[in-house]
Scaffold this motif. Sequence first.
Motif, PDB file in Angstrom:
ATOM      1  N   LEU A   1       0.805  -1.223   0.000  1.00  0.00           N
ATOM      2  CA  LEU A   1       0.000   0.000   0.000  1.00  0.00           C
ATOM      3  C   LEU A   1       0.837   1.272   0.000  1.00  0.00           C
ATOM      4  O   LEU A   1       0.311   2.356  -0.202  1.00  0.00           O
ATOM      5  N   PHE A   2       2.150   1.155   0.226  1.00  0.00           N
ATOM      6  CA  PHE A   2       3.012   2.337   0.241  1.00  0.00           C
ATOM      7  C   PHE A   2       3.843   2.484  -1.023  1.00  0.00           C
ATOM      8  O   PHE A   2       4.631   3.412  -1.144  1.00  0.00           O
ATOM      9  N   ALA A   3       3.689   1.577  -1.959  1.00  0.00           N
ATOM     10  CA  ALA A   3       4.465   1.629  -3.200  1.00  0.00           C
ATOM     11  C   ALA A   3       3.864   2.634  -4.173  1.00  0.00           C
ATOM     12  O   ALA A   3       2.683   2.969  -4.101  1.00  0.00           O
ATOM     13  N   ASP A   4       4.686   3.111  -5.103  1.00  0.00           N
ATOM     14  CA  ASP A   4       4.201   3.948  -6.204  1.00  0.00           C
ATOM     15  C   ASP A   4       3.611   3.014  -7.241  1.00  0.00           C
ATOM     16  O   ASP A   4       4.109   1.917  -7.430  1.00  0.00           O
ATOM     17  N   PRO A   5       2.587   3.328  -7.962  1.00  0.00           N
ATOM     18  CA  PRO A   5       1.852   4.588  -7.916  1.00  0.00           C
ATOM     19  C   PRO A   5       1.014   4.697  -6.644  1.00  0.00           C
ATOM     20  O   PRO A   5       0.763   3.693  -5.989  1.00  0.00           O
ATOM     21  N   PRO A   6       0.598   5.917  -6.316  1.00  0.00           N
ATOM     22  CA  PRO A   6      -0.238   6.076  -5.108  1.00  0.00           C
ATOM     23  C   PRO A   6      -1.416   5.106  -5.148  1.00  0.00           C
ATOM     24  O   PRO A   6      -2.015   4.888  -6.187  1.00  0.00           O
ATOM     25  N   GLY A   7      -1.685   4.521  -4.007  1.00  0.00           N
ATOM     26  CA  GLY A   7      -2.762   3.543  -3.935  1.00  0.00           C
ATOM     27  C   GLY A   7      -2.255   2.126  -3.886  1.00  0.00           C
ATOM     28  O   GLY A   7      -3.013   1.195  -3.674  1.00  0.00           O
ATOM     29  N   GLY A   8      -0.961   1.946  -4.095  1.00  0.00           N
ATOM     30  CA  GLY A   8      -0.388   0.625  -3.925  1.00  0.00           C
ATOM     31  C   GLY A   8      -0.027  -0.074  -5.212  1.00  0.00           C
ATOM     32  O   GLY A   8      -0.306   0.399  -6.317  1.00  0.00           O
ATOM     33  N   ARG A   9       0.639  -1.220  -5.025  1.00  0.00           N
ATOM     34  CA  ARG A   9       1.079  -2.031  -6.156  1.00  0.00           C
ATOM     35  C   ARG A   9       0.944  -3.504  -5.796  1.00  0.00           C
ATOM     36  O   ARG A   9       1.300  -3.925  -4.701  1.00  0.00           O
ATOM     37  N   TRP A  10       0.421  -4.285  -6.737  1.00  0.00           N
ATOM     38  CA  TRP A  10       0.329  -5.734  -6.595  1.00  0.00           C
ATOM     39  C   TRP A  10       1.572  -6.354  -7.216  1.00  0.00           C
ATOM     40  O   TRP A  10       2.047  -5.902  -8.249  1.00  0.00           O
TER      41      TRP A  10
END
Length: 138
Positions: free
Chosen positions: A21-30
Amino acid sequence: AGRDGVFVAHVPGIGLRYLDLFADPPGGRWSTAGGFGGSISGQFGLYHEQGSGATACVSFVESPPRSWVCLRIPAVGEHMSVDEAALVERTALSSDVVGACRAEGPGGGGSEAALALAGGAVRFFDLGTGKAFGKGLK
């Protein structure tokens, strides 16, 4: 969950995935952690345990809820994925699981899971190895 803000999830048809949830892009990354084609009893949760180095384990109750499974996957933040998560341990249980929770070991040591079974027993499992330990309770 792994480090703060990172969760492991089972996505049917895809396998085990991390959500940061803290990865770019804002909103997270799977990101893919590893494939798993079996069935998980989701109501009992997934239990992530960081291993040493580049691997981690995820443990869960299979569906139907009569076995406990531990799989090895890449650790959170590792830039690798595996086609199929490696089976560490699978334990058949004497009756259906009716409850599961995570617990810290004696003296704040390693993490364990406690499983309550329909027959009245409680079994304990090491989240880093998937192995049963200690005496079960009845």
